[in-house]
Scaffold this motif. Structure first.
Motif, PDB file in Angstrom:
ATOM      1  N   PHE A  55      35.529  43.850  45.416  1.00 10.85           N
ATOM      2  CA  PHE A  55      35.692  42.444  44.996  1.00 10.85           C
ATOM      3  C   PHE A  55      37.170  42.290  44.147  1.00 10.85           C
ATOM      4  O   PHE A  55      37.462  43.176  43.182  1.00 10.85           O
ATOM      5  CB  PHE A  55      34.669  42.002  44.097  1.00 10.85           C
ATOM      6  CG  PHE A  55      33.401  41.921  44.614  1.00 10.85           C
ATOM      7  CD1 PHE A  55      33.053  41.148  45.509  1.00 10.85           C
ATOM      8  CD2 PHE A  55      32.514  42.884  44.334  1.00 10.85           C
ATOM      9  CE1 PHE A  55      31.751  40.798  46.338  1.00 10.85           C
ATOM     10  CE2 PHE A  55      31.101  42.813  44.968  1.00 10.85           C
ATOM     11  CZ  PHE A  55      30.935  41.803  45.751  1.00 10.85           C
ATOM     12  N   ILE A  61      34.207  33.830  42.102  1.00 12.74           N
ATOM     13  CA  ILE A  61      33.796  34.019  43.561  1.00 12.74           C
ATOM     14  C   ILE A  61      32.344  33.429  43.653  1.00 12.74           C
ATOM     15  O   ILE A  61      31.805  33.216  42.570  1.00 12.74           O
ATOM     16  CB  ILE A  61      33.629  35.373  43.832  1.00 12.74           C
ATOM     17  CG1 ILE A  61      33.333  35.937  45.164  1.00 12.74           C
ATOM     18  CG2 ILE A  61      32.695  36.064  42.828  1.00 12.74           C
ATOM     19  CD1 ILE A  61      33.389  37.346  45.416  1.00 12.74           C
ATOM     20  N   ILE A 118      28.685  37.248  46.337  1.00 12.64           N
ATOM     21  CA  ILE A 118      28.126  38.457  45.637  1.00 12.64           C
ATOM     22  C   ILE A 118      26.751  38.801  46.453  1.00 12.64           C
ATOM     23  O   ILE A 118      26.690  39.975  46.722  1.00 12.64           O
ATOM     24  CB  ILE A 118      28.083  37.854  44.366  1.00 12.64           C
ATOM     25  CG1 ILE A 118      29.284  37.900  43.643  1.00 12.64           C
ATOM     26  CG2 ILE A 118      27.262  39.006  43.334  1.00 12.64           C
ATOM     27  CD1 ILE A 118      30.247  39.066  43.156  1.00 12.64           C
ATOM     28  N   SER A 141      36.951  39.012  52.916  1.00 11.12           N
ATOM     29  CA  SER A 141      36.703  39.430  51.659  1.00 11.12           C
ATOM     30  C   SER A 141      38.003  40.542  51.565  1.00 11.12           C
ATOM     31  O   SER A 141      38.542  40.991  51.986  1.00 11.12           O
ATOM     32  CB  SER A 141      35.493  40.376  51.498  1.00 11.12           C
ATOM     33  OG  SER A 141      35.509  41.515  52.318  1.00 11.12           O
ATOM     34  N   ARG A 199      37.460  38.444  37.535  1.00 11.62           N
ATOM     35  CA  ARG A 199      36.960  39.704  37.466  1.00 11.62           C
ATOM     36  C   ARG A 199      37.294  40.655  36.561  1.00 11.62           C
ATOM     37  O   ARG A 199      38.541  40.836  36.216  1.00 11.62           O
ATOM     38  CB  ARG A 199      36.813  40.458  38.832  1.00 11.62           C
ATOM     39  CG  ARG A 199      36.169  41.748  38.756  1.00 11.62           C
ATOM     40  CD  ARG A 199      36.988  42.715  39.854  1.00 11.62           C
ATOM     41  NE  ARG A 199      38.481  43.105  39.516  1.00 11.62           N
ATOM     42  CZ  ARG A 199      39.143  43.767  40.006  1.00 11.62           C
ATOM     43  NH1 ARG A 199      38.830  44.196  41.122  1.00 11.62           N
ATOM     44  NH2 ARG A 199      40.438  44.085  39.531  1.00 11.62           N
ATOM     45  N   SER A 217      39.799  43.540  49.424  1.00  9.43           N
ATOM     46  CA  SER A 217      39.434  44.863  48.932  1.00  9.43           C
ATOM     47  C   SER A 217      40.759  45.528  48.496  1.00  9.43           C
ATOM     48  O   SER A 217      41.920  45.268  48.828  1.00  9.43           O
ATOM     49  CB  SER A 217      39.007  45.709  50.132  1.00  9.43           C
ATOM     50  OG  SER A 217      39.611  45.878  51.279  1.00  9.43           O
TER      51      SER A 217
END
Length: 314
Positions: free
Chosen positions: A151, A79, A84, A293, A156, A295
């Motif tokens: 995120f 990302i 961020i 974004s 991740r 979620s």
């Protein structure tokens, strides 16, 4: 970040906290430890280098990982840094005053093991009752869960939350020396436990160790940090979800809601608090937010009732 400068360590180390002297759980004289890798002691000021030490000279890198970003390259599954920073500055992630407490010193399962300071949430659940205390270290999982809910990108993850590595490839002189070392660590943990959770960054320090600019006008400076790697901190995010927590029913409900589930690193999904690792009881789906974004939202409960520092690379 739990870095601090000390007389025993590297003099270029930066102080970000004075609540815990992690030299109390280290063995710089190698009374108990026979050998380690060439990084030596990672915390308590780091390694000073010759002639004080014959490990690699290195600054203190003490930190408790909350989310590892992996890469800022979207093409590699990461990302963008700007995204961020934008989200963290937007207030979408509630950052409490980070008051934490070491709960144990352990040797992990590696052979030879890494020595780690644990920051476990105890007890492993929170409720809305303002007549009960919040769990120790609730703030770490509170931020972790929000980050993982907001995120969602392939790189991740967060291995073995929530710990702080102090030494790698630790070999003890004998089982008796190992026992004495952990007794020493237990004494330090007991002392810290008796003092209770402590705020970090009480001096209002920025990533470079200098005063934050602008300096917050209140006493709540214990926020979270963004690392590009364990040696380099790029951003600090101040608390935006301030005390009191125990006596505020609205805040207690928000905390209880966020902590009602936890991320399962084995199953790579959410599970009810306390469920065995690798058994995922909550299925999730991805939904595009208004600004594009990703979620994570709860789609289905399959059983029961339904949880510094960001770090791109360790």
């Amino acid at each position: 970040s739990l870095t601090r400068q000390s007389l025993e360590g590297h003099q270029d180390s930066i102080t970000h906290q004075t609540a815990f002297d992690l030299n109390e759980v280290q063995d710089r004289e190698y009374e108990y430890i026979f050998s380690s890798n060439d990084d030596g002691w990672l915390v308590g000021g780091g390694e000073p280098g010759p002639p004080k030490s014959y490990k690699l000279a290195a600054k203190d890198t003490a930190h408790v990982e909350i989310m590892r970003i992996g890469t800022y390259n979207e093409g590699l599954g990461g990302i963008e840094l700007d995204e961020i920073v934008r989200v963290m500055n937007s207030g979408k992630i509630l950052i409490p005053q980070m008051e934490i407490l070491p709960t144990a010193v352990v040797a992990n399962a590696d052979m030879p093991p890494e020595l780690e300071v644990r920051f476990d949430m105890r007890p492993n659940a929170a409720n809305e009752n303002i007549n009960t205390q919040l769990p120790t270290n609730w703030c770490l999982r509170f931020v972790h869960n929000q980050l993982f809910q907001h995120f969602n990108f392939p790189s991740r993850f967060c291995p073995s939350a929530f710990n702080l590595t102090i030494l790698r490839k630790a070999e003890f002189r004998s089982e008796a020396h190992r026992s004495k070392y952990f007794t020493k660590c237990g004494d330090a943990i007991t002392k810290w436990r008796n003092a209770g959770p402590r705020a970090l960054n009480t001096g209002g320090w920025g990533p470079d160790g200098k005063a934050l600019d602008p300096m917050p006008t209140d006493e709540y400076n214990s926020g979270i940090w963004l690392f590009s790697d364990r040696h380099n901190i790029t951003h600090f995010f101040s608390p935006n979800f301030l005390p009191p927590y125990d006596i505020d029913p609205i805040k207690r409900k928000k905390i209880a809601d966020v902590l009602s589930q936890e991320w399962d690193e084995d199953g790579l999904d959410w599970k009810p608090v306390g469920a065995p690792a690798g058994i995922v009881s909550i299925r999730t789906k991805q939904k595009k937010g208004k600004e594009g974004s990703s979620s994570t939202t709860i789609d289905d409960l399959t059983c029961g009732m339904m949880s510094s520092m960001l770090n791109p690379s360790k």
